[in-house]
Motif scaffolding. Structure first.
Motif, PDB file in Angstrom:
ATOM      1  N   UNK A 112       1.019  -5.599   0.252  1.00  0.00           N
ATOM      2  CA  UNK A 112      -0.015  -6.630   0.126  1.00  0.00           C
ATOM      3  C   UNK A 112      -0.865  -6.423  -1.121  1.00  0.00           C
ATOM      4  N   UNK A 113      -1.198  -5.162  -1.409  1.00  0.00           N
ATOM      5  CA  UNK A 113      -2.017  -4.895  -2.591  1.00  0.00           C
ATOM      6  C   UNK A 113      -1.284  -5.286  -3.860  1.00  0.00           C
ATOM      7  N   UNK A 114       0.001  -5.022  -3.924  1.00  0.00           N
ATOM      8  CA  UNK A 114       0.778  -5.421  -5.107  1.00  0.00           C
ATOM      9  C   UNK A 114       0.770  -6.934  -5.271  1.00  0.00           C
ATOM     10  N   UNK A 115       0.934  -7.655  -4.174  1.00  0.00           N
ATOM     11  CA  UNK A 115       0.930  -9.118  -4.247  1.00  0.00           C
ATOM     12  C   UNK A 115      -0.427  -9.640  -4.718  1.00  0.00           C
ATOM     13  N   UNK A 116      -1.492  -9.091  -4.166  1.00  0.00           N
ATOM     14  CA  UNK A 116      -2.835  -9.525  -4.554  1.00  0.00           C
ATOM     15  C   UNK A 116      -3.112  -9.170  -6.007  1.00  0.00           C
TER      16      UNK A 116
ATOM     17  N   UNK B   2      -6.713 -19.740  -8.521  1.00  0.00           N
ATOM     18  CA  UNK B   2      -7.521 -18.705  -7.881  1.00  0.00           C
ATOM     19  C   UNK B   2      -7.798 -19.060  -6.420  1.00  0.00           C
ATOM     20  N   UNK B   3      -8.264 -20.293  -6.176  1.00  0.00           N
ATOM     21  CA  UNK B   3      -8.731 -20.661  -4.842  1.00  0.00           C
ATOM     22  C   UNK B   3      -7.605 -20.727  -3.814  1.00  0.00           C
ATOM     23  N   UNK B   4      -6.515 -21.407  -4.132  1.00  0.00           N
ATOM     24  CA  UNK B   4      -5.475 -21.628  -3.134  1.00  0.00           C
ATOM     25  C   UNK B   4      -4.802 -20.321  -2.680  1.00  0.00           C
ATOM     26  N   UNK B   5      -4.387 -19.437  -3.598  1.00  0.00           N
ATOM     27  CA  UNK B   5      -3.829 -18.163  -3.129  1.00  0.00           C
ATOM     28  C   UNK B   5      -4.861 -17.306  -2.381  1.00  0.00           C
ATOM     29  N   UNK B   6      -6.144 -17.380  -2.789  1.00  0.00           N
ATOM     30  CA  UNK B   6      -7.163 -16.606  -2.072  1.00  0.00           C
ATOM     31  C   UNK B   6      -7.227 -17.050  -0.612  1.00  0.00           C
ATOM     32  N   UNK B   7      -7.206 -18.353  -0.395  1.00  0.00           N
ATOM     33  CA  UNK B   7      -7.217 -18.864   0.981  1.00  0.00           C
ATOM     34  C   UNK B   7      -5.976 -18.399   1.740  1.00  0.00           C
ATOM     35  N   UNK B   8      -4.822 -18.464   1.064  1.00  0.00           N
ATOM     36  CA  UNK B   8      -3.567 -18.045   1.708  1.00  0.00           C
ATOM     37  C   UNK B   8      -3.603 -16.564   2.053  1.00  0.00           C
ATOM     38  N   UNK B   9      -4.001 -15.725   1.099  1.00  0.00           N
ATOM     39  CA  UNK B   9      -4.028 -14.284   1.361  1.00  0.00           C
ATOM     40  C   UNK B   9      -5.027 -13.940   2.460  1.00  0.00           C
ATOM     41  N   UNK B  10      -6.168 -14.626   2.471  1.00  0.00           N
ATOM     42  CA  UNK B  10      -7.163 -14.364   3.516  1.00  0.00           C
ATOM     43  C   UNK B  10      -6.628 -14.775   4.886  1.00  0.00           C
ATOM     44  N   UNK B  11      -5.950 -15.911   4.929  1.00  0.00           N
ATOM     45  CA  UNK B  11      -5.436 -16.419   6.203  1.00  0.00           C
ATOM     46  C   UNK B  11      -4.317 -15.551   6.761  1.00  0.00           C
TER      47      UNK B  11
END
Length: 357
Positions: free
Chosen positions: A19-23, A117-126
């Protein structure tokens, strides 16, 4: 304290690392887009394209003109500002399109940065890929990006004043400084996400201090370069290393009060940019020599070599840009090279930061 996956069972630790690598890759991707914004912004300034769009429409402005009527309307707005009368008298719609598309691309990329920035942040958080402690920083970065867009329009609007043919150098520097702040924060957050634990390197304390000095001096040099660009100071004193035969140019301190010379005096602004660039060069060389003597290996060793290459290329580009009286291709490369040099300094500092992030 940084997250240490060594306290988790091996299967959970592997998931956290994945997960850290993806983020981290996501953050580096957004940082690359911001880098593109900085370079493209420099190109719009150099070509005088930045004032070609006289409307700030964050949503509807994402679409380009789709009819001759719309092109004529936008061109009519442009013909109302001093830049058209002074710099482009007689320009037709075809010529207007030539400067319009570069500014449009710059603004479109800004919108894409926000979405990326916004869309992947929402995806990763979800999906639980983001550690909860990261959310305040990420939300702060998103807010900073939004502020940067507003400041961009604040800068452009200064070029519409009755006595202006270009944007305010002060607003230009604010816009550039915010872009650098966002870029640095994205890169640093990405590096820390990818490598939250850094081994303490023997003899790294002194080199770490040098690396910090490199980051600070390179950043100050870029800011000074913003004033140089904003005043078109690179179009004069096109000799090196002396400025019209003098080490310190005549008229360096002509303005009153004295602080105005730092930001409004062409001779002083260009001299200060040269001075800071040279101090950056000396500091980087000192850092590289210290790193080679300490025989840094791994990421730190690679970062030292990258820093040496970056400063050599960037200093040469600066001289070439000056001697060619700001040839646009060289000037764009010079602006991009400055951010590459800043990145190399950041990567080295991150590799030397010790056991805590």
């Amino acid at each position: 304290m940084p997250f240490d996956d060594r306290t988790f069972p091996s299967s959970e630790a592997a998931a956290f690392r994945r997960n850290r690598r993806r983020v981290a890759l996501w953050l580096f991707g957004v940082a690359t887009m911001v880098y593109g914004m900085v370079v493209l912004g420099g190109a719009t300034r150099l070509t005088g394209s930045g004032l070609s769009i006289m409307e700030w429409a964050p949503l509807s402005g994402a679409l380009p003109p789709l009819s001759d009527t719309e092109w004529n309307r936008l061109f009519g707005l442009y013909r109302q500002i001093p830049q058209y009368a002074v710099l482009h008298p007689g320009m037709d719609v075809a010529g207007f399109k030539g400067i319009f598309w570069l500014e449009y691309a710059h603004r479109l990329l800004g919108r894409l940065v926000g979405a990326a920035f916004l869309l992947p942040m929402i995806f990763f958080a979800a999906t639980g890929a983001l550690e909860r402690r990261m959310m305040p920083r990420l939300l702060g970065l998103f807010a900073l990006g939004g502020l940067q867009g507003a400041v961009g329009w604040f800068m452009v609007a200064s070029g519409f004043f009755p006595d202006s043919t270009a944007v305010s150098p002060y607003r230009l520097v604010i816009h550039l400084s915010l872009a650098l702040t966002l870029y640095v924060a994205l890169v640093w957050t990405g590096l820390t996400t990818l490598n939250p634990i850094s081994p303490t390197l023997a003899g790294a304390d002194t080199i770490r201090k040098y690396a910090r000095a490199c980051v600070v001096l390179v950043a100050l040099t870029i800011v000074a370069g913003g004033f140089t660009a904003g005043l078109h100071a690179g179009l004069t004193y096109n000799t090196f290393p002396l400025m019209d035969g003098r080490l310190v140019p005549a008229g360096y301190a002509d303005l009153s009060p004295p602080w105005r010379n730092l930001t409004e005096n062409i001779a002083a602004v260009q001299f200060n940019h040269r001075l800071l660039a040279t101090l950056s060069l000396i500091t980087v060389i000192t850092t590289v020599v210290a790193g080679l003597r300490a025989r840094l290996n791994g990421g730190a060793g690679r970062a030292i070599l990258a820093l040496a290459a970056a400063v050599a290329v960037q200093y040469a580009l600066g001289i070439a840009t000056l001697l060619t009286v700001v040839a646009i291709p060289l000037a764009v490369l010079h602006q991009g090279g400055a951010v590459v040099l800043l990145t190399a300094s950041l990567v080295l500092l991150h590799n030397l930061r010790g056991a805590t992030a």
